[in-house]
Design a protein around this motif. Structure first.
Motif, PDB file in Angstrom:
ATOM      1  N   ALA A   9      58.644  38.390 -17.438  1.00  0.00           N
ATOM      2  CA  ALA A   9      57.535  37.624 -16.877  1.00  0.00           C
ATOM      3  C   ALA A   9      57.934  36.966 -15.565  1.00  0.00           C
ATOM      4  CB  ALA A   9      57.068  36.566 -17.870  1.00  0.00           C
ATOM      5  N   ALA A  10      59.207  36.754 -15.340  1.00  0.00           N
ATOM      6  CA  ALA A  10      59.692  36.128 -14.112  1.00  0.00           C
ATOM      7  C   ALA A  10      59.817  37.130 -12.971  1.00  0.00           C
ATOM      8  CB  ALA A  10      61.042  35.469 -14.360  1.00  0.00           C
ATOM      9  N   VAL A  11      59.601  38.425 -13.258  1.00  0.00           N
ATOM     10  CA  VAL A  11      59.716  39.464 -12.247  1.00  0.00           C
ATOM     11  C   VAL A  11      58.326  40.008 -11.945  1.00  0.00           C
ATOM     12  CG1 VAL A  11      60.722  41.705 -11.708  1.00  0.00           C
ATOM     13  CG2 VAL A  11      62.029  40.045 -13.038  1.00  0.00           C
ATOM     14  N   ASP A  12      57.975  40.055 -10.651  1.00  0.00           N
ATOM     15  CA  ASP A  12      56.677  40.572 -10.242  1.00  0.00           C
ATOM     16  C   ASP A  12      56.618  42.081 -10.431  1.00  0.00           C
ATOM     17  OD1 ASP A  12      55.900  38.026  -9.506  1.00  0.00           O
ATOM     18  OD2 ASP A  12      56.453  38.301  -7.405  1.00  0.00           O
ATOM     19  N   ASP A  13      55.426  42.647 -10.263  1.00  0.00           N
ATOM     20  CA  ASP A  13      55.229  44.082 -10.423  1.00  0.00           C
ATOM     21  C   ASP A  13      56.108  44.905  -9.491  1.00  0.00           C
ATOM     22  OD1 ASP A  13      53.340  43.664 -12.399  1.00  0.00           O
ATOM     23  OD2 ASP A  13      51.646  43.713 -10.990  1.00  0.00           O
ATOM     24  N   ASP A  14      56.405  44.368  -8.319  1.00  0.00           N
ATOM     25  CA  ASP A  14      57.249  45.108  -7.377  1.00  0.00           C
ATOM     26  C   ASP A  14      58.743  44.899  -7.620  1.00  0.00           C
ATOM     27  OD1 ASP A  14      57.506  42.518  -6.501  1.00  0.00           O
ATOM     28  OD2 ASP A  14      56.913  42.917  -4.437  1.00  0.00           O
ATOM     29  N   GLY A  15      59.082  44.193  -8.707  1.00  0.00           N
ATOM     30  CA  GLY A  15      60.484  44.003  -9.075  1.00  0.00           C
ATOM     31  C   GLY A  15      61.136  42.783  -8.462  1.00  0.00           C
ATOM     32  N   ALA A  57      70.059  27.398 -17.151  1.00  0.00           N
ATOM     33  CA  ALA A  57      69.914  28.395 -18.212  1.00  0.00           C
ATOM     34  C   ALA A  57      68.442  28.742 -18.422  1.00  0.00           C
ATOM     35  CB  ALA A  57      70.531  27.882 -19.510  1.00  0.00           C
ATOM     36  N   ALA A  58      67.566  27.752 -18.340  1.00  0.00           N
ATOM     37  CA  ALA A  58      66.136  28.000 -18.500  1.00  0.00           C
ATOM     38  C   ALA A  58      65.625  28.901 -17.379  1.00  0.00           C
ATOM     39  CB  ALA A  58      65.372  26.683 -18.525  1.00  0.00           C
ATOM     40  N   ALA A  59      66.083  28.664 -16.159  1.00  0.00           N
ATOM     41  CA  ALA A  59      65.671  29.499 -15.034  1.00  0.00           C
ATOM     42  C   ALA A  59      66.214  30.919 -15.190  1.00  0.00           C
ATOM     43  CB  ALA A  59      66.145  28.889 -13.716  1.00  0.00           C
ATOM     44  N   ASP A  60      67.431  31.046 -15.682  1.00  0.00           N
ATOM     45  CA  ASP A  60      68.021  32.368 -15.887  1.00  0.00           C
ATOM     46  C   ASP A  60      67.300  33.164 -16.967  1.00  0.00           C
ATOM     47  OD1 ASP A  60      69.873  31.897 -13.908  1.00  0.00           O
ATOM     48  OD2 ASP A  60      71.500  31.386 -15.293  1.00  0.00           O
ATOM     49  N   ALA A  61      66.665  32.463 -17.897  1.00  0.00           N
ATOM     50  CA  ALA A  61      65.965  33.123 -19.001  1.00  0.00           C
ATOM     51  C   ALA A  61      64.589  33.638 -18.589  1.00  0.00           C
ATOM     52  CB  ALA A  61      65.832  32.169 -20.180  1.00  0.00           C
ATOM     53  N   GLY A  62      64.087  33.247 -17.448  1.00  0.00           N
ATOM     54  CA  GLY A  62      62.763  33.674 -17.009  1.00  0.00           C
ATOM     55  C   GLY A  62      61.896  32.483 -16.691  1.00  0.00           C
ATOM     56  N   VAL A  63      60.595  32.639 -16.881  1.00  0.00           N
ATOM     57  CA  VAL A  63      59.670  31.547 -16.598  1.00  0.00           C
ATOM     58  C   VAL A  63      59.853  30.480 -17.673  1.00  0.00           C
ATOM     59  CG1 VAL A  63      57.264  30.874 -16.329  1.00  0.00           C
ATOM     60  CG2 VAL A  63      58.033  33.094 -15.476  1.00  0.00           C
ATOM     61  N   PRO A  64      60.373  29.312 -17.277  1.00  0.00           N
ATOM     62  CA  PRO A  64      60.703  28.273 -18.261  1.00  0.00           C
ATOM     63  C   PRO A  64      59.498  27.488 -18.765  1.00  0.00           C
ATOM     64  CG  PRO A  64      61.453  27.647 -16.073  1.00  0.00           C
ATOM     65  CD  PRO A  64      60.816  28.987 -15.943  1.00  0.00           C
ATOM     66  N   ASP A  65      59.729  26.733 -19.808  1.00  0.00           N
ATOM     67  CA  ASP A  65      58.741  25.869 -20.431  1.00  0.00           C
ATOM     68  C   ASP A  65      58.570  24.614 -19.570  1.00  0.00           C
ATOM     69  OD1 ASP A  65      57.126  24.863 -22.657  1.00  0.00           O
ATOM     70  OD2 ASP A  65      58.827  23.542 -23.064  1.00  0.00           O
ATOM     71  N   VAL A  66      57.362  24.399 -19.043  1.00  0.00           N
ATOM     72  CA  VAL A  66      57.118  23.301 -18.108  1.00  0.00           C
ATOM     73  C   VAL A  66      57.394  21.930 -18.725  1.00  0.00           C
ATOM     74  CG1 VAL A  66      55.399  22.190 -16.615  1.00  0.00           C
ATOM     75  CG2 VAL A  66      55.504  24.683 -16.757  1.00  0.00           C
ATOM     76  N   PRO A  67      56.942  21.628 -19.929  1.00  0.00           N
ATOM     77  CA  PRO A  67      57.277  20.310 -20.491  1.00  0.00           C
ATOM     78  C   PRO A  67      58.787  20.105 -20.611  1.00  0.00           C
ATOM     79  CG  PRO A  67      55.493  21.285 -21.749  1.00  0.00           C
ATOM     80  CD  PRO A  67      56.011  22.350 -20.810  1.00  0.00           C
ATOM     81  N   ARG A  68      59.509  21.143 -20.945  1.00  0.00           N
ATOM     82  CA  ARG A  68      60.979  21.047 -21.053  1.00  0.00           C
ATOM     83  C   ARG A  68      61.591  20.757 -19.688  1.00  0.00           C
ATOM     84  NH1 ARG A  68      65.228  19.662 -21.014  1.00  0.00           N
ATOM     85  NH2 ARG A  68      67.111  20.665 -21.726  1.00  0.00           N
ATOM     86  N   LEU A  69      61.075  21.407 -18.649  1.00  0.00           N
ATOM     87  CA  LEU A  69      61.568  21.153 -17.291  1.00  0.00           C
ATOM     88  C   LEU A  69      61.345  19.693 -16.899  1.00  0.00           C
ATOM     89  CD1 LEU A  69      60.273  24.251 -15.284  1.00  0.00           C
ATOM     90  CD2 LEU A  69      62.587  23.847 -16.131  1.00  0.00           C
TER      91      LEU A  69
END
Length: 106
Positions: A9-15, A57-69
């Motif tokens: 989910a953190a990667v756009d369609d163009d990669g 670590a949250a950023a490395d995992a992809g789109v992080p949880d906003v409340p957690r951020l």
């Protein structure tokens, strides 16, 4: 499996990586560097370092949880207090988190 979905989910369609995730990674990296270089006495330094590691670590995992951020930002701000030497880096982390928008209501 959930981590793979989040990472995709953190990667756009163009990669390309989601620019919000890129901004968060850069901001956290800067804050970590500046905190490491700050030689003043910070009684809660380890708390800020741990929370910055969690945000990375949250950023490395992809789109992080906003409340957690947002909770992480509060913890870091509380641990650093009003150290002006770190204010710019902390502001950059806050701005990067704001790029994800407001958390969804529970």
């Amino acid at each position: 499996m959930v981590k793979d979905v989040a990472a995709r989910a953190a990667v756009d369609d163009d990669g390309t990586l989601d620019p919000r995730v890129s901004a968060l990674r850069a901001a956290v990296a800067r804050c970590r560097r500046e905190l490491a270089g700050y030689r003043g006495n910070l009684p809660d330094r380890h708390i800020a370092e741990d929370e910055l590691s969690a945000l990375a670590a949250a950023a490395d995992a992809g789109v992080p949880d906003v409340p957690r951020l947002r909770r992480g930002l509060l913890v870091i701000a509380g641990a650093l207090g009003s150290v002006s030497a770190l204010a710019g880096a902390l502001t950059e982390v806050r701005r990067a988190i704001e790029l994800f928008g407001t958390p969804r209501p529970r």
